[in-house]
Design a protein around this motif. Structure first.
Motif, PDB file in Angstrom:
ATOM      1  N   SER A  95     -14.958 -63.593  84.995  1.00  0.00           N
ATOM      2  CA  SER A  95     -15.175 -62.167  85.234  1.00  0.00           C
ATOM      3  C   SER A  95     -13.911 -61.368  84.947  1.00  0.00           C
ATOM      4  O   SER A  95     -12.794 -61.843  85.179  1.00  0.00           O
ATOM      5  N   TYR A  96     -14.101 -60.154  84.453  1.00  0.00           N
ATOM      6  CA  TYR A  96     -12.956 -59.272  84.221  1.00  0.00           C
ATOM      7  C   TYR A  96     -13.322 -57.846  84.606  1.00  0.00           C
ATOM      8  O   TYR A  96     -14.497 -57.462  84.669  1.00  0.00           O
ATOM      9  N   ILE A  97     -12.297 -57.069  84.870  1.00  0.00           N
ATOM     10  CA  ILE A  97     -12.430 -55.636  85.117  1.00  0.00           C
ATOM     11  C   ILE A  97     -11.361 -54.937  84.284  1.00  0.00           C
ATOM     12  O   ILE A  97     -10.230 -55.420  84.185  1.00  0.00           O
ATOM     13  N   THR A  98     -11.705 -53.819  83.673  1.00  0.00           N
ATOM     14  CA  THR A  98     -10.693 -53.029  82.978  1.00  0.00           C
ATOM     15  C   THR A  98     -10.467 -51.724  83.722  1.00  0.00           C
ATOM     16  O   THR A  98     -11.393 -51.160  84.321  1.00  0.00           O
ATOM     17  N   ASP A 141      -7.979 -47.952  83.394  1.00  0.00           N
ATOM     18  CA  ASP A 141      -7.006 -47.127  82.678  1.00  0.00           C
ATOM     19  C   ASP A 141      -5.910 -46.763  83.668  1.00  0.00           C
ATOM     20  O   ASP A 141      -6.191 -46.248  84.757  1.00  0.00           O
ATOM     21  N   ARG A 158     -10.632 -41.198  83.000  1.00  0.00           N
ATOM     22  CA  ARG A 158     -11.118 -42.340  82.232  1.00  0.00           C
ATOM     23  C   ARG A 158     -10.944 -42.090  80.731  1.00  0.00           C
ATOM     24  O   ARG A 158     -11.116 -40.976  80.243  1.00  0.00           O
ATOM     25  N   PRO A 198      -5.025 -48.810  78.895  1.00  0.00           N
ATOM     26  CA  PRO A 198      -6.057 -49.736  79.357  1.00  0.00           C
ATOM     27  C   PRO A 198      -5.473 -51.107  79.701  1.00  0.00           C
ATOM     28  O   PRO A 198      -4.529 -51.574  79.060  1.00  0.00           O
ATOM     29  N   ALA A 248      -6.918 -55.117  81.116  1.00  0.00           N
ATOM     30  CA  ALA A 248      -7.967 -56.034  81.550  1.00  0.00           C
ATOM     31  C   ALA A 248      -7.377 -56.977  82.589  1.00  0.00           C
ATOM     32  O   ALA A 248      -6.298 -57.544  82.381  1.00  0.00           O
ATOM     33  N   VAL A 280     -12.930 -48.682  84.496  1.00  0.00           N
ATOM     34  CA  VAL A 280     -13.627 -48.343  83.262  1.00  0.00           C
ATOM     35  C   VAL A 280     -14.784 -49.303  82.972  1.00  0.00           C
ATOM     36  O   VAL A 280     -15.930 -48.896  82.804  1.00  0.00           O
ATOM     37  N   MET A 281     -14.505 -50.599  82.921  1.00  0.00           N
ATOM     38  CA  MET A 281     -15.529 -51.572  82.543  1.00  0.00           C
ATOM     39  C   MET A 281     -15.415 -52.826  83.405  1.00  0.00           C
ATOM     40  O   MET A 281     -14.362 -53.103  83.974  1.00  0.00           O
ATOM     41  N   LYS A 282     -16.495 -53.584  83.455  1.00  0.00           N
ATOM     42  CA  LYS A 282     -16.452 -54.916  84.026  1.00  0.00           C
ATOM     43  C   LYS A 282     -17.446 -55.790  83.289  1.00  0.00           C
ATOM     44  O   LYS A 282     -18.432 -55.304  82.722  1.00  0.00           O
ATOM     45  N   GLY A 283     -17.166 -57.097  83.270  1.00  0.00           N
ATOM     46  CA  GLY A 283     -18.049 -57.985  82.534  1.00  0.00           C
ATOM     47  C   GLY A 283     -17.608 -59.428  82.673  1.00  0.00           C
ATOM     48  O   GLY A 283     -16.809 -59.767  83.561  1.00  0.00           O
TER      49      GLY A 283
END
Length: 306
Positions: A5-8, A10, A16, A21, A23, A297-300
């Motif tokens: 799992s990761y999260i980004t 800024d 945003r 950025p 990760a 910003v993002m996660k995945g």
């Protein structure tokens, strides 16, 4: 481990898609060095962090920082961003999270103070892990060839171009005007020659800045590290800390506390604001703190095996 799992976030911004950025792999247990480097290269960000259990249980975590090409001992925006990500969790490796974190890094122990707004971590302040170190001065012609500028646009009234570090080394150089700063354009051949003649390695990171006469502690900057696959960085906390510490060290006062604001990334369309506080006692810089906001910003997930 089939996925990671990761999260980004800024960093050094509250907006945003601005700032720098980052990760963050908040639990990188079981991941080897080669995989960490491959993941960092895949993201292509200036840095990616991998969080591991601390070697000393009194600390919060061990944090490893990778650029697209190598691991680095310390960097500013990865620490601020990692702290913001971990601060949103209820615990780190089984331990509750308070208002402060301590990260084990190759440069040493990094202390982090979390800042919350309405119960959510929105910013962090870190302390540079090493004292100010200055190296050799650098000829103006070397700097000029790196970024295709006229050597006459380099200002030397305060200092000549010089290497400075509080954990990561940068060539810091003052320019005469914002126009000269805007005109800077990295030349890979110039950087390769500069690395060969100054550091004797494959690394040469250049931090250019301008100080307005009316507001000398509100600085505008740009950072280039094309040899590390970072053509330009929108926010560089470690370089900002090194520069701020160096400028304060040059002041005639033996004892002073100075606040510095550095604006970076404007030319890239990713404006960043880095706040710094430098303490000088008995003629020596004793403390450098780097503060900044961050926004998720993002996660995945990264698929590690088919």
């Amino acid at each position: 481990m089939n996925s990671l799992s990761y999260i980004t976030v800024d960093v050094f911004t509250s907006t945003r898609f601005e700032g720098n950025p980052l990760a963050v792999m908040a639990d990188a247990r079981g991941l080897g060095d080669a995989a960490m480097q491959q993941i960092a290269a895949e993201f292509g960000y200036s840095e990616v962090t991998f969080v591991l259990p601390p070697e000393n249980p009194e600390n919060s975590a061990r944090v490893r920082i990778f650029t697209p090409t190598m691991e680095v001992p310390f960097a500013g925006h990865p620490n601020v961003g990692t702290a913001c990500v971990l601060g949103q969790q209820s615990e780190i490796f089984g331990r509750a999270i308070g208002d402060t974190l301590r990260f084990e890094e190759k440069a040493g122990l990094v202390e982090v103070a979390l800042q919350r707004s309405e119960g959510r971590v929105t910013a962090a302040t870190i302390r540079a892990p090493r004292p100010l170190h200055t190296g050799e001065t650098i000829p103006e012609s070397v700097i000029a060839s790196c970024v295709s500028i006229d050597p006459a646009s380099i200002r030397k009234s305060t200092h000549a171009p010089v290497f400075a570090s509080v954990g990561l080394n940068f060539a810091v150089t003052e320019l005469e005007s914002l126009e000269a700063l805007a005109a800077a354009s990295p030349n890979i051949n110039g950087f390769q020659a500069a690395a060969k003649t100054t550091t004797g390695s494959h690394d040469f990171s250049l931090f250019l800045y301008v100080r307005p006469a009316a507001t000398p502690w509100k600085i505008r900057a740009r950072m280039f590290a094309p040899l590390d696959n970072v053509i330009e960085d929108p926010a560089t906390g470690s370089a900002s800390a090194a520069l701020s510490a160096y400028l304060v060290s040059l002041l005639p006062e033996a004892n002073i506390s100075q606040h510095v604001t550095i604006e970076q990334g404007v030319e890239m369309g990713r404006r960043s604001i880095i706040e710094l506080d430098v303490v000088k006692k008995a003629g020596t810089v004793t403390d450098v703190r780097i503060s900044g906001s961050c926004v998720p910003v993002m996660k995945g997930e990264i698929i590690l095996r088919d």
